[in-house]
Design an enzyme around this catalytic site. Structure first.
Site: not given
Length: 205
Positions: A136, A179
Site C-alpha cells: 500500500h 436499511a
C-alpha cells in the site's frame, strides 16, 4: 444430567466465553487503543496500516464484530462509548471517521471517507499495480485522483443494515438511517433518512 452438573457446566461455559473475549481483546491492543470493557469479537478485525496505534480507538464498552481499516498513507477511526459495529460491516478510513457515543451500526454497513481509487483508468491501474508489487502507498502523493473528506456520526445514531455512507458526510445526533440507504449528503439531527437517489449516468471528468 443432575441440576448441579448443569449449573457447573453453564458457569464453565460462561467463563470460557469471557476468557475468549478477553483473549481476543488483549491480543490486539498493540495495534490500537481499546478502552475498558470494549471488545473485538472473534469475527471482528482491525487492520491499522498506518502502524500508529493512536489512529484507531474503540471507546468504553463498545463491541466490534465488523472490520476497521486505516490506509497506510493515513486515516483515523474513533469509536465512542457503548457502540456496536455489526457483522460484515466495513469502516475504512484514509482521512477521519468519528463515531459518537451509543451509536448502533447493523450488519453489512459500509462507511468510507475516501474514494479508494482514481476515476482515471491509468491512475487507477498504477495504484493497483503499486499495491500488488510494493504494498500500500504510504504517501497521499502516490495516490493521484484519490479524494477524501471526514465522516462524522454523532451520538445516538442508528444505522440499519446494508447502508453505505460516503466521504464528507455528517449524520446528526439521534437520527436513524433506514436499511439499504446510500448517504452522500449531511443528515440533520433527529430524523429518519431513507434513500431517495435516482440512478444517474454522468460523464467522467
Amino acid at each position: 444430567m443432575r441440576l448441579v452438573d448443569r449449573v457447573k457446566r453453564g458457569v464453565v461455559s460462561r467463563l470460557a466465553r469471557a476468557f475468549e473475549r478477553e483473549r481476543v481483546s488483549s491480543s490486539l491492543v498493540t495495534n490500537f487503543i481499546l478502552h475498558p470493557g470494549a471488545t473485538v469479537l472473534p469475527e471482528g478485525s482491525v487492520e491499522n496500516l498506518t502502524e500508529d496505534r493512536a489512529n484507531i480507538e474503540i471507546g468504553r464498552s463498545s463491541y466490534v464484530r465488523g472490520r476497521l481499516l486505516t490506509y497506510a498513507h493515513g486515516g483515523r477511526i474513533r469509536i465512542g462509548e457503548w457502540c456496536y459495529i455489526g457483522v460484515r460491516s466495513e469502516i475504512w478510513s484514509m482521512d477521519s471517521i468519528e463515531i459518537g457515543n451509543r451509536v448502533l451500526i447493523s450488519h453489512n454497513v459500509n462507511i468510507h471517507d475516501g474514494t479508494a481509487h482514481s476515476a482515471n483508468a491509468v491512475e487507477r491501474h498504477e495504484h493497483f499495480h503499486t499495491m500488488i508489487t510494493r504494498g500500500h502507498p504510504k504517501s497521499a502523493d502516490e495516490l493521484p485522483g484519490v479524494h477524501s473528506a471526514p465522516v462524522i456520526i454523532e451520538d445516538d445514531v442508528w444505522i440499519s443494515f446494508g447502508v453505505t455512507i460516503l466521504r464528507g458526510v455528517r449524520i446528526g445526533a439521534g437520527s436513524i438511517i433506514a436499511a439499504g440507504a446510500t448517504v452522500v449528503d449531511d443528515v440533520p439531527p433527529g430524523v429518519v433518512y431513507r434513500c431517495n437517489i435516482t440512478p444517474q449516468i454522468v460523464p467522467l471528468k
